[in-house]
Design an enzyme around this catalytic site. Structure first.
Site, PDB file in Angstrom:
ATOM      1  N   PHE A   3       0.977  -0.980   0.432  1.00  0.00           N
ATOM      2  CA  PHE A   3      -0.490   0.091  -0.076  1.00  0.00           C
ATOM      3  C   PHE A   3       0.881   1.233  -0.600  1.00  0.00           C
ATOM      4  CE2 PHE A   3      -4.493   0.277   1.172  1.00  0.00           C
ATOM      5  CZ  PHE A   3      -5.122  -0.581   0.222  1.00  0.00           C
TER       6      PHE A   3
ATOM      7  N   HIS B 226     -12.878  11.362   1.361  1.00  0.00           N
ATOM      8  CA  HIS B 226     -12.320  10.430   1.644  1.00  0.00           C
ATOM      9  C   HIS B 226     -12.913   9.792   3.003  1.00  0.00           C
ATOM     10  CE1 HIS B 226     -11.769   5.361   1.394  1.00  0.00           C
ATOM     11  NE2 HIS B 226     -10.338   5.845   1.760  1.00  0.00           N
TER      12      HIS B 226
ATOM     13  N   HIS C 200      -9.169  10.832  -2.004  1.00  0.00           N
ATOM     14  CA  HIS C 200      -8.130   9.110  -2.127  1.00  0.00           C
ATOM     15  C   HIS C 200      -7.788   9.655  -3.282  1.00  0.00           C
ATOM     16  CE1 HIS C 200      -7.822   5.701  -3.093  1.00  0.00           C
ATOM     17  NE2 HIS C 200      -8.194   5.132  -1.776  1.00  0.00           N
TER      18      HIS C 200
ATOM     19  N   ARG D  13      -3.669  10.185   6.510  1.00  0.00           N
ATOM     20  CA  ARG D  13      -3.719   9.265   7.449  1.00  0.00           C
ATOM     21  C   ARG D  13      -3.601   7.925   5.753  1.00  0.00           C
ATOM     22  NH1 ARG D  13      -7.382   5.267   5.303  1.00  0.00           N
ATOM     23  NH2 ARG D  13      -9.114   6.091   4.804  1.00  0.00           N
TER      24      ARG D  13
ATOM     25  N   GLN E 152      -8.785  13.779   4.287  1.00  0.00           N
ATOM     26  CA  GLN E 152      -8.420  13.182   2.790  1.00  0.00           C
ATOM     27  C   GLN E 152      -9.015  13.011   1.605  1.00  0.00           C
ATOM     28  OE1 GLN E 152      -6.624   8.530   3.291  1.00  0.00           O
ATOM     29  NE2 GLN E 152      -5.195   9.851   3.351  1.00  0.00           N
TER      30      GLN E 152
ATOM     31  N   GLU F 167      -6.613   1.601  -3.809  1.00  0.00           N
ATOM     32  CA  GLU F 167      -5.459   1.707  -2.844  1.00  0.00           C
ATOM     33  C   GLU F 167      -4.911   0.513  -3.631  1.00  0.00           C
ATOM     34  OE1 GLU F 167      -3.636   4.386  -0.500  1.00  0.00           O
ATOM     35  OE2 GLU F 167      -2.109   3.305  -0.121  1.00  0.00           O
TER      36      GLU F 167
ATOM     37  N   ARG G 286      -1.197   9.239  -0.010  1.00  0.00           N
ATOM     38  CA  ARG G 286      -2.371   9.475  -0.575  1.00  0.00           C
ATOM     39  C   ARG G 286      -2.463  11.542  -1.249  1.00  0.00           C
ATOM     40  NH1 ARG G 286      -6.858   5.869   2.364  1.00  0.00           N
ATOM     41  NH2 ARG G 286      -6.673   4.238   0.958  1.00  0.00           N
TER      42      ARG G 286
ATOM     43  N   LEU H 240     -15.964   4.639  -4.765  1.00  0.00           N
ATOM     44  CA  LEU H 240     -14.282   3.722  -4.691  1.00  0.00           C
ATOM     45  C   LEU H 240     -13.456   2.874  -5.298  1.00  0.00           C
ATOM     46  CD1 LEU H 240     -11.403   4.397  -2.395  1.00  0.00           C
ATOM     47  CD2 LEU H 240     -12.368   2.626  -0.927  1.00  0.00           C
TER      48      LEU H 240
END
Lengths: 123, 584, 234, 126
Positions: free
Chosen positions: B115, B350, B239, B395, B237, B252, B283, B249
């Protein structure tokens, strides 16, 4: 676990197996009898009595009749417990269900005793 | 109704806390505005990041901690991050023992994938694979497992109940909530010794979000109305990969499995912005890079308003076994088969990094006149609504699910201890309870005014325009003005349907109040933080300013005041990670 | 677009009715049925339905569209109403609370009946219990259920005996735990399913498979349970 | 409260959208009921025909009437379908045709074959 005294066997599993086994017997019997009628050029009384009166067929008929009893009862019991519901029949639905089942049992008795008396009766 | 612990919210954090409390024999209720398995945790896809050393036997939770601190742009509290990363493996194994259907490796261990923002050896050892996954349905697997185990533990579920506001007694302690049973419309005071907020995020303050329609920031709204502060609420955040148009979504994990982003020329543009980590940069970095590509005219599509996520080179097999859910989503919402064509994507709101400030036990905090932390009696927060803070200004992917289970569990353990030592609060007065019903009464007594749906749309597009990925002084000033106006207009808005049974119009009205609270807090603090850090990017202050802003923001609703709170730089088992320039 | 919508509010209505509505749809985009509902609700906020994730994973918005159950959020209007008229009703067979909202408690009770949690009383190892890729693959097609109730409420056997027949959703979960190599309660689970109703009311109609928005196959799972029962019976 | 709630079970709408697998299933049940009732007729014919010559002749007369012949045809047609659907069911028990496409195919096959069988039975009887 849902238990039901009106089910034919001791369990859903037994009912299920019994319904399959009896179905196979009935299918074989139906094809056998149909085969006789289709292959025979013309069927007269003597030929018919000769066919049904032979011992193997008497035994086969007996087996088929018993299978029919099991198969039909399981099927008709299922149908009854599907459709005879409080939603349509109100509070008295259990009464209706009982009546329906009595009729089915009676019919099953007839379907067992009548053919058996016919094939075994006169010999 | 009376309980030892009432948990508001039935997502991952709420149910993990509920499980801990119920299994310890306390009288526990999980109150949720939807049936628990419909909570937004269910949408989490890629996985739960944790150093269980399956993909790499030498993996170390300290490396995970380093990544998280760096990812947070150094305003994540290091004691909390240390706790999360070190306790994480235990929490993951518990989930596995509860039956969670993780994907497996050849040796039968839990499968881990790469990730963004993950490294080995404190950034020196290259890309790590640290995100534990159940295909690309990890949130679903997690949430259902937790619900199932709550059933087993005998948790009381108040399913389809909507919390209106906190009830606070004369000593300032939280003693429960007032809530509506949605099905009957009945309004009930639910008394509890510990009230735990696990209400999730508020992505719906933006017009374009990956969040569920119900993510309306109810917990933040309730806390603010009660006069409690929120922390780092300006940190939202975006995304990188929301499906263009739908906002749905795309994990990732797609990039973790080897997918990458391209612009209209087919160029893998992340190589320019983050030469080392490329598409697996953090991100905030990827989202900003995408937006720059689009702004500079290299966006794809007829309106040049998105970029493309390329997966087809991975092969149908990998896509099918590792990312089956993505295939389904992109066929449904983008009309694109990812095994053949790239998916059109845009950065989409997100996650809410900020929230109710808490300590590592989930205990909610406020600040006294001397700038010291003061616990709020009877009040806890866990999950996205809380700001522990493990995410700081940004995050890392896969850390939210870990946050849920680790701090849901921690709050449960702490509350259990507190209950054994004995907790008693003074009963609230009729007036205290009445205060919590006030806004419901306002809506129910409204006779005319603007429609909820219209006001909501206006609020969301305003937030999108003025408080999105790039923020400017001028826009934000304007936005704050509009929000002030909106407060007055929402205060006079009309609820035409006043029926009792399953009145969703009433719920949407109550949710609008909450959206407004979150939006205004976001706006005011975003305007005040004169720097760029993590997700908060300002044109007029493009640099990070550690001298003035290496700190949490605290927003006090009563006077719309922004205060500062120190970041924790004192992990207990190792030296702190000091701020350095952040590059990927 | 012409829409026929099931309406019922127990506060004011003696019995449910179908309202005929017409709606101007935005050009050039194939809306999902949920988008249509949102547009209708913007005009008449009193229309009640459940919804949340709007991407087909939370299972809130299972409804009956032109006779077929599905999720409003992932069903395009063109698919639900190819002939132009959209008829929206609540999921069949469950009591209606209001409009498109049904009382799901019977459905949830059947789910709970199969003890949908892992049972393993041996002390767990310090790490995860190992599970081979092959054993894990047995859970595919089972654990993905979102409890939307589309399947069970499309099943005639569930309509007739919602209190006795566990229904496709519950049975899928029953098999999910029977199939889990980590679960040790197989015998108890099977014993609880042997009666004539719980499993054996499935007649292989396949309505469940036909409507499942996640493409799952409860009928196959039920067949596997029967085979396990048979093997245990012998 | 629950008892008073309405239930949406618009069989008309549901029938209109009924997939072929459901049609196959309900036909199985209907033909079963036909056979259950028809068994009485078969018992009666068997009793007559296996009795004496006179009985056999009377059975032939009954079968020669349009109603008598139609009844027998109905039973044979029902038998044909019930048997084929039974085979399909049995295969399903062995996990054959337990996918949606498999089941659709099997349902169409059993319905088409049963129609052919019913036509053949008609030719045979008339």
């Amino acid at each position: 676990m849902v238990t039901s005294v009106t089910s034919f066997g001791r369990s859903g599993l037994a009912d299920w197996v019994l319904q399959r086994v009896s179905a196979v017997v009935l299918a074989a019997y139906a094809l056998c009898v149909l085969g006789f009628f289709v292959t025979a050029d013309s069927v007269d009384h003597t030929k018919l009595v000769g066919f049904f009166g032979s011992l193997p067929l008497k035994l086969f008929t007996t087996l088929a009749v018993l299978s029919l009893a099991a198969h039909a009862w399981i099927g008709m019991w299922t149908i009854g417990t599907d459709y005879v519901r409080r939603h349509y029949f109100g509070r008295a639905h259990t009464l209706f269900l009982a009546a329906y089942q009595v009729v089915c049992v009676a019919a099953v008795f007839v379907y067992v005793l009548w053919p058996l008396s016919v094939v075994w009766g006169d010999t | 109704m009376e309980f030892d612990g009432v948990i508001v919210g039935g997502g991952g954090a709420g149910m993990r806390a509920g499980l801990q409390l119920a299994a310890s024999g306390l009288k526990t209720a999980v109150l949720s505005k939807v049936f628990p398995t419909r909570s937004h945790t269910v949408s989490a896809q890629g996985g739960i990041t944790c150093a269980i050393a399956s993909a790499d036997p030498d993996d170390d939770w300290r490396w995970h901690m380093y990544d998280t601190v760096k990812g947070s742009d150094y305003i994540g509290d290091q004691d909390a991050i240390e706790y999360m990363c070190s306790v994480g493996p235990e929490a993951i194994y518990e989930l596995e023992h509860m039956g969670m259907p993780f994907t497996r490796t050849e040796t039968g261990r839990i499968y881990q994938r790469a990730f963004g923002g993950q490294s080995k050896d404190f950034g020196r050892g290259g890309q790590a694979e640290r995100t534990c996954a159940a295909e690309d349905r990890t949130g679903h697997a997690l949430l259902h497992t937790l619900y199932q185990n709550n059933l087993k533990a005998g948790t009381t579920f108040l399913s389809e109940w909507f919390a209106i506001d906190l009830v606070i007694n004369q000593d300032g302690a939280v003693v429960g909530v007032v809530a509506i049973q949605i099905e009957s419309g009945e309004v009930v005071f639910i008394k509890s010794k510990a009230t735990v907020f696990a209400t999730g995020g508020a992505g719906r303050i933006y017009a374009s979000t990956t969040n569920a329609l119900m993510n309306t920031g109810d917990g933040v709204g309730m806390a603010l109305r009660a006069g409690f502060p929120v922390q780092d609420i300006e940190m939202w955040q975006f995304h990188p990969t929301g499906i263009h148009g739908a906002g749905v979504l795309v994990t990732e994990g797609c990039r973790g499995e080897g997918g990458y982003l391209i612009n209209k020329d087919g160029e893998r543009f992340m190589e320019r912005y983050a030469p080392t980590a490329k598409d697996l940069a953090s991100r905030d970095v990827v989202a900003r890079s995408m937006l720059l590509e689009i702004l500079e005219g290299r966006g794809a599509g007829p309106d040049a308003d998105h970029v493309l996520l390329k997966l087809d080179h991975l092969g149908a097999d990998t896509i099918e076994t590792r990312l089956p859910g993505i295939t389904e989503l992109s066929k449904t919402f983008a009309k694109v088969d990812p095994t053949r064509e790239p998916i059109p994507v845009v950065p989409t709101c997100h996650y809410m990094m900020g929230g109710i400030p808490t300590d590592v036990n989930g205990q909610a905090l406020t600040q006294n006149g001397g700038g010291e932390d003061v616990p709020i009696e009877g009040f806890y927060a866990v999950g996205e609504v809380a700001c522990v803070s493990v995410h700081g200004a940004n995050r890392l992917g896969g850390n939210s699910l870990l946050d849920l289970v680790v701090f849901g569990r921690a709050a449960g353990i702490h509350i259990e201890d507190a209950m054994r030592q004995g907790v008693s609060h003074r009963a609230p007065s009729e007036d205290d309870i009445d205060l919590a019903v006030a806004r419901l009464r306002r809506w129910d007594e409204s006779t005319d005014g603007e429609a909820v749906a219209d006001l909501k749309r206006e609020l969301q597009s305003r937030m999108q325009l003025d408080f999105g990925i790039f923020r400017t002084e001028q826009n934000m000033r304007q936005g704050i003005g509009v929000l002030e106006e909106l407060r007055a207009r929402i205060g006079g808005a009309h609820l035409p349907d006043k029926s009792r049974v399953f009145n969703t119009a009433r719920l949407e009205a109550l949710e609008l109040d909450n959206l407004l609270e979150v939006s205004e807090a976001t706006a005011v603090v975003a305007e005040a933080r004169n720097e760029s850090r993590g997700a908060h990017a300002r044109d007029d202050y493009p640099e990070r300013d550690d001298e003035n802003w290496l700190c949490h923001s605290l927003y006090f609703p009563a006077d719309k005041r922004v205060a500062k709170r120190g970041v924790n730089f004192a992990p207990s088992t190792m030296p702190a990670f000091e701020p350095t320039a952040r590059s990927y | 677009m012409q829409i026929s919508l099931y309406r019922y509010d127990p506060d004011t209505d003696e019995s449910p009715r179908m309202d005929d509505l017409s709606l101007e749809l935005p050009e050039g985009r194939d809306l999902m049925v949920l988008d249509v509902l949102e547009l209708l609700k913007a005009e008449d906020p009193s229309i009640a339905y459940r919804r949340s994730c709007r991407e087909g994973v939370c299972g809130s918005d299972g409804i009956n569209m032109n006779g077929k159950n599905g999720l409003a959020c992932t069903t395009p209007v063109s698919e639900a109403a190819p002939r132009g008229k959209l008829t929206l009703r609540p999921l069949p067979g469950l009591p209606v609370v209001r409009d498109l909202v049904v009382d799901m408690s019977q459905f949830y009770r059947q789910y709970e009946k199969v003890k949908p949690w892992l049972v393993n009383d041996t002390p767990p190892p310090a790490r995860e219990r190992l599970q081979s890729e092959g054993d894990r693959a047995k859970l595919d097609g089972l654990y993905e259920c979102i409890l939307c109730a589309c399947c069970s409420t499309a099943c005639p056997s569930f309509w007739w005996n919602p209190d006795k027949f566990i229904g496709p959703a519950g049975l899928l979960q029953a098999y999910r735990f029977l199939a889990d190599s980590r679960d040790t309660a197989t015998a108890e689970r099977l014993a609880a399913l042997e009666d004539p109703f719980s499993v054996f009311r499935c007649r292989g109609i396949m309505n469940c498979v036909n409507v499942c928005p996640k493409g799952l196959n409860p009928t196959r799972a039920i067949g596997k349970i029967r085979t396990m029962l048979l093997q245990q019976g012998i | 409260m629950t008892a008073e709630r309405p239930v949406s079970l618009s069989l008309l709408g549901l029938f209109a959208a009924m997939p072929v697998t459901a049609v196959a299933s309900i036909l199985h049940r209907i033909t079963g009921i036909v056979l259950f009732a028809g068994a009485l007729y078969l018992c009666y014919l068997l009793d007559l025909a296996l009795g004496d010559q006179g009985g056999f002749a009377r059975a032939a007369v009954v079968l020669a009437t349009p109603a008598g012949k139609l009844a027998l045809w109905a039973i044979l047609a029902a038998l044909g379908y019930h048997l084929l659907a039974g085979v399909k069911h049995l295969l399903l028990d062995f996990h054959v045709g337990d996918t949606l496409t498999g089941a659709r195919f099997a349902s169409w096959v059993s319905i088409v074959l049963a129609v052919l069988a019913a036509v053949a039975a008609a030719f045979w009887l008339w």
